[in-house]
Design an enzyme around this catalytic site. Structure first.
Site, mmCIF file in Angstrom:
data_model
loop_
_atom_site.group_PDB
_atom_site.id
_atom_site.type_symbol
_atom_site.label_atom_id
_atom_site.label_comp_id
_atom_site.label_asym_id
_atom_site.label_seq_id
_atom_site.Cartn_x
_atom_site.Cartn_y
_atom_site.Cartn_z
ATOM 1 N N GLU A 75 0.417 -54.105 9.223
ATOM 2 C CA GLU A 75 1.187 -54.178 7.975
ATOM 3 C C GLU A 75 2.058 -55.420 8.068
ATOM 4 O O GLU A 75 2.641 -55.695 9.116
ATOM 5 C CB GLU A 75 2.106 -52.954 7.799
ATOM 6 C CG GLU A 75 1.360 -51.650 7.632
ATOM 7 C CD GLU A 75 2.286 -50.435 7.524
ATOM 8 O OE1 GLU A 75 3.475 -50.599 7.195
ATOM 9 O OE2 GLU A 75 1.791 -49.327 7.794
ATOM 10 N N GLU A 118 2.316 -44.506 12.691
ATOM 11 C CA GLU A 118 3.711 -44.154 12.986
ATOM 12 C C GLU A 118 3.852 -42.732 13.516
ATOM 13 O O GLU A 118 4.522 -41.901 12.920
ATOM 14 C CB GLU A 118 4.568 -44.318 11.717
ATOM 15 C CG GLU A 118 4.720 -45.751 11.262
ATOM 16 C CD GLU A 118 5.782 -46.523 12.052
ATOM 17 O OE1 GLU A 118 6.211 -46.029 13.133
ATOM 18 O OE2 GLU A 118 6.172 -47.610 11.603
#
Ligand code: IPT
Length: 933
Positions: free
Chosen positions: A470, A403
């Protein structure tokens, strides 16, 4: 030389460190500097003074977990003003100091001082000589201390600030906890020793051969030996005619030794080839399915200081639950962890220590990923990640970080990683173009999109394999929908599987209550002004590594063998990467009798259907176990159709005169009903309280999340709250008899609106037991789906145990409970309720027969597949309580008997409840028999 304060605002990498290299197992002397150090804390780098007292501190360890400051939990929000590269002035500084005598064995050589992990930004001095600065909290730094290290007393000083420019690069979703949290070691570096080794291997599945090339960085002549293959030349590619390949299923390692006259280094290497072919991820030529978890390093007492025994136990627990892959979210783990993944067999994605997620909250303005002033820091972090771990067979992927948006600095480190180590794959999720990655990675993509990606109807950049780095957020009660993901992974070769978010819950211990309960804390519990609450508690295993129910479900979903009993046939699919099934034993249980079952021979990837010559009117279970470890790999069950439970004889309700008149009291067998409400108030010696219809549950953390499939709507918990689903008002319509049945009709609905449910309660009794045949019918325009539809009741004594026949031992909701099987089970009060760090709805079991033991007496409930919950607290109390330890001790028992229950989904981060598992207002039936036991 720059000052400490200036250094903290520098986006440059740390200075003074030696070039990164592998952690090698060497015979050169070493000396651990772990142990008790001294510490003193200043409030800010602008207020450094000498008149502070020193106090002892354990190294490795985090400062806030040893009484120095407090942990801060924030997910993406930076808990300081976003003003890169400047840290805030409110920036605690901890001086660390160790006096030590160096071992003569270390002193006899040149030497280096190695820090494996220092959370925060530090400057290091040895004997008042500045060695340099530490940046990159989860990365190794080595300093040359030759000539600085001396005989007699040495003084090592580490001045550590919590915040620095580098905090902008370390915005992982976890606790901010400064400290020297990994080991500190002195290493002798003999002249003419081995500075670094880079082992390159491959395996050719077509002929079973392997290649080996060992690059050695040394100024001396080098001997390399691989027993069974003899001595090898450094730097040359050796073709080895026959090697045993390394896979997670067969983690075969070879001992390799590298020697110079002054040093010898031992490595354990594996031969394997990972590559992408026609959009499919392959290991040793065969498609690879990642059944993975994201693993943070976490211990509820020691934070990210996790010892190797714990790490080994974690990996064994993963293995025994069919997990074969780990993403080291979101930083390289303790180096020795990868020795374990090599040995025990895991596919590992090692992630760089990098995340700049907080910039997203500011429209990614100023994101370091695309700002040249940070390019050296990015390069430095990636280099240290790759160099340290480059010799591990288990490491298949380098992940650039998590991220961190997009930008030239990421592009550059991807290119560097690929050039430095072309034999591994590069991963990064944050850049959807995937121009420099080897897989297309996403997080929490919903199953319908994953299906389209698998089928090739949604665009997948450059025809890359698809990985969910994820998915399935294991927070609280959930995640629901694991099966749907796995079915897609099995269906489409392009889908390479993924990594569940996440392995372990990050709650921190805060002592014990007077009643002896462990206090588990999360964000906000340390007085943080900026925090993300319980979002840090979202794991398959609890902080102490005990499995939560989701791990048991995941084991079934991840099973490398699918078994299904349908009709009178058995279908088996071998989903191993390379193994046939000869390492497994199977047994078949019919009723109470268990016998060995001859498994068909099945190569990896193959499926077969065989006739089952057995009587399917009795329950049949087929179980496959690992012969070596005894662990259960897979199972399937077939249950015969079961008739509803009915009472054989009936007594007539004492309702006089017959009809709709409200009498003074109503009895039916041993049951007594309240004529004012029509609800039972007594059964035998048991008082029944608050018997009522209910459509609500105590919101789970998934119920409180906005599902990614319906971002235009508030969380379902808010929809229920708006509809006041928790606050039904009930009116008795009438009480009549129908033959031997007492028929009570009620109408219930939330205040304000004109929608509700009409309920018919049809009660019968054989003199002792009480049977309920319940019908719930909605009326009016319902504004929301229901959480459940059923009956609540309260008993004025606490439960000790619940014993049941039905699905267990774990809970089951329509989209969870894959690991629950039919059998006879027993659980104490807490295990039956399933307690979570933040209280919420949990623990529903589908039962055929359950006895709620109240000590000396009990309530028995019978039916077919009836979802029940049994807990000491009301749903209102559960909802109003922030922490498990704040729930009062048990004095009563709340029981729910449900006609239907909604699924739980994974909307705390990801998709909501799939349409087929929602509970739209609709007519529902419940049949149960209650008796006092
Ligand atoms: C994703 C993060 O990568 C991970 O660290 C964690 O925060 C997880 O979410 C939720 O627990 S990012 C999210 C915005 C998808």
């Amino acid at each position: 030389m720059t000052s400490f304060l200036e250094d903290l605002a520098s986006p440059q990498p740390g200075r003074g460190g030696l070039p990164a290299r592998a952690h090698l197992h060497t015979d050169a002397p070493r000396q651990s500097l772990d142990g008790t150090w001294q510490v003193r804390r200043h409030p800010s780098p602008r207020h450094l003074t000498d008149d502070l007292d020193w106090s002892p501190i354990r190294v490795p360890g985090h400062l806030p977990l040893q009484g120095h400051g407090a942990p801060i939990y924030a997910n993406l929000a930076y808990p300081f003003a976003v003003d890169p590269p400047h840290p805030p002035d409110d920036n605690p500084v901890a001086d660390h100091r160790l006096e030590f005598a160096a071992d003569t064995a270390v002193l006899a050589h040149p030497s280096v001082l190695r820090f494996e992990g220092v959370d925060g930004a530090a400057t290091v001095w040895l004997n008042d000589v500045e060695l340099g600065t530490l940046r990159g909290s989860r990365l190794t730094t080595e300093f040359d201390v030759t000539g600085v290290l001396r005989g007699g007393t040495n003084v090592l000083s580490v001045r550590l600030a919590q915040w620095s420019a580098h905090s902008y690069l370390e915005d992982q979703d976890m606790w901010w906890m400064p400290g020297i949290f990994r080991s500190v070691t002195l290493l002798a570096r003999p002249d003419g020793g081995i500075r670094d080794v880079f082992v390159h291997t491959s395996y050719d599945h077509r002929d079973g051969s392997g290649t080996l090339r060992v690059e050695v960085d040394s100024s001396s002549p080098v001997t390399i030996s691989l027993p069974a293959f003899g001595d090898l030349q450094p730097g040359e590619t050796h073709h080895l005619r026959l090697v045993s390949p390394w896979t997670a299923e067969t983690p075969i390692l070879y001992d390799l030794s590298v020697r110079t006259p002054s040093e010898s280094v031992d490595l354990r290497i594996g031969f394997r080839t990972v590559h992408v072919e026609d959009g499919v991820l392959k290991l040793n030529g065969a498609p690879l399915l990642l059944r993975g978890v994201n693993r943070h390093e976490h211990d509820p007492k020691h934070g990210r200081t996790v010892d190797l025994e714990t790490a080994r136990a974690e990996l064994l627990l993963m293995r025994s639950h069919n997990i074969n892959a780990v993403r080291t979210s979101h930083y390289p783990p303790n180096a020795a962890f990868l020795d374990l993944t090599d040995e025990l067999g895991f596919y590992v994605m090692v992630e760089n220590d990098l995340e700049t997620h907080g910039f997203e909250l500011n429209g990614w303005r100023g994101n370091p990923s695309d700002d040249p002033q940070w390019s050296d820091a990015y390069a430095d972090r990636m280099r240290r990640t790759v160099e340290r771990d480059k010799n591990h067979a288990s490491v298949l992927f380098w992940s650039l970080g998590n991220e961190s948006g997009t930008g030239a600095n990421l592009d550059a480190i991807a290119v560097w990683a690929k050039a430095r180590d072309p034999e591994r794959l590069v991963h990064y999720e944050g850049d959807r173009r995937s121009i420099y990655t080897d897989v297309y990675s996403r997080m929490y993509a919903m199953t319908d999109e994953v299906e389209r990606l698998g089928a090739g109807t949604a665009p997948s950049p450059r025809n890359l394999p698809f990985v969910l780095c994820e998915y399935a957020h294991a927070m609280g009660n959930g995640p629901g929908g694991l099966t749907e993901y796995q079915d897609l992974f099995h269906k489409y070769p392009r889908l390479a599987g993924g990594f569940i978010w996440e392995w372990v819950e990050h709650s921190l211990y805060g002592g014990t209550t007077e009643a002896g309960r462990t206090i588990e804390l999360y964000g906000g519990d340390f007085g943080e002004k900026v925090h993300d609450g319980s979002f840090v508690v979202d794991g398959l295993v609890h902080a102490d590594k005990t499995p939560g129910p989701a791990l048991i479900d995941l084991a079934r979903v991840y099973a490398p063998v699918s078994v299904e009993i349908t009709g009178d046939t058995l279908t088996i699919v071998n989903r191993y990467h390379g193994l046939d099934l000869s390492h497994l034993d199977a047994e078949l249980t019919i009723g109470d009798a268990t016998s060995a079952f001859e498994l068909p021979k099945l190569e990896a990837g193959a499926a077969t259907t065989v006739p089952l010559e057995i009587d399917l009117t009795r329950p049949v279970t087929l179980t496959l176990r690992h012969r070596e470890h005894g662990h259960e790999v897979a199972w399937a069950q077939h249950l015969p159709a079961r008739p509803p439970v009915t009472l054989t004889s009936a007594v007539t309700p004492a309702l006089a005169p017959a009809g709709t008149v409200v009498p003074a009291g109503i009895t039916l067998g041993t049951a007594v009903f309240d004529p004012a409400t029509g609800m039972p108030i007594r059964l035998g010696d048991l008082d029944l309280h608050d018997v009522a219809i209910s459509l609500w549950r105590a919101p789970t953390e998934n119920d409180r999340g906005v599902g990614w499939d319906e971002t235009h709507l508030p969380p379902v918990a808010d929809r229920w709250a708006a509809a006041r689903l928790h606050d039904l008002r009930t009116r008795l319509v009438d009480v009549t008899t129908d033959g031997a049945a007492l028929v009570v009709r009620t109408r219930s609905g939330p205040p304000i609106i004109d929608a509700g449910v009409d309920v018919t309660w049809r009660w019968t009794s054989d003199g002792t037991a009480l049977a309920l045949d319940l019908t719930i019918t909605p009326y009016g325009p319902w504004p929301c789906d229901w959480a459940r539809a059923g009956v609540d009741l309260r008993l004025d004594r606490p439960t000790t145990r619940v014993g049941w026949t039905g699905y267990g031992p774990g809970p089951q909701y329509p989209d969870t409970g894959q690991g629950a099987r039919h059998g006879s089970w027993s659980a104490d009060r807490d295990d039956f309720a399933v307690r979570t760090v933040r209280p919420q709805e949990h623990g529903s079991r589908r039962i055929d027969d359950a006895t709620v033991d109240l000590g000396g007496t009990g309530l028995q409930i019978s039916g077919v597949d009836v979802p029940i919950t049994v807990r000491p607290w009301s749903r209102e109390l559960i909802t109003a309580t922030g922490h498990d330890h704040e729930l009062p001790e048990a004095t009563e028992t709340w029981i729910s008997l449900d006609a239907a229950v909604a699924g739980v989904g994974t909307a705390s981060c990801g998709q909501g409840v799939l349409p087929q598992y929602r509970l739209a207002p609709s007519t529902q039936h419940l049949k149960v028999v209650l008796r006092q036991s």
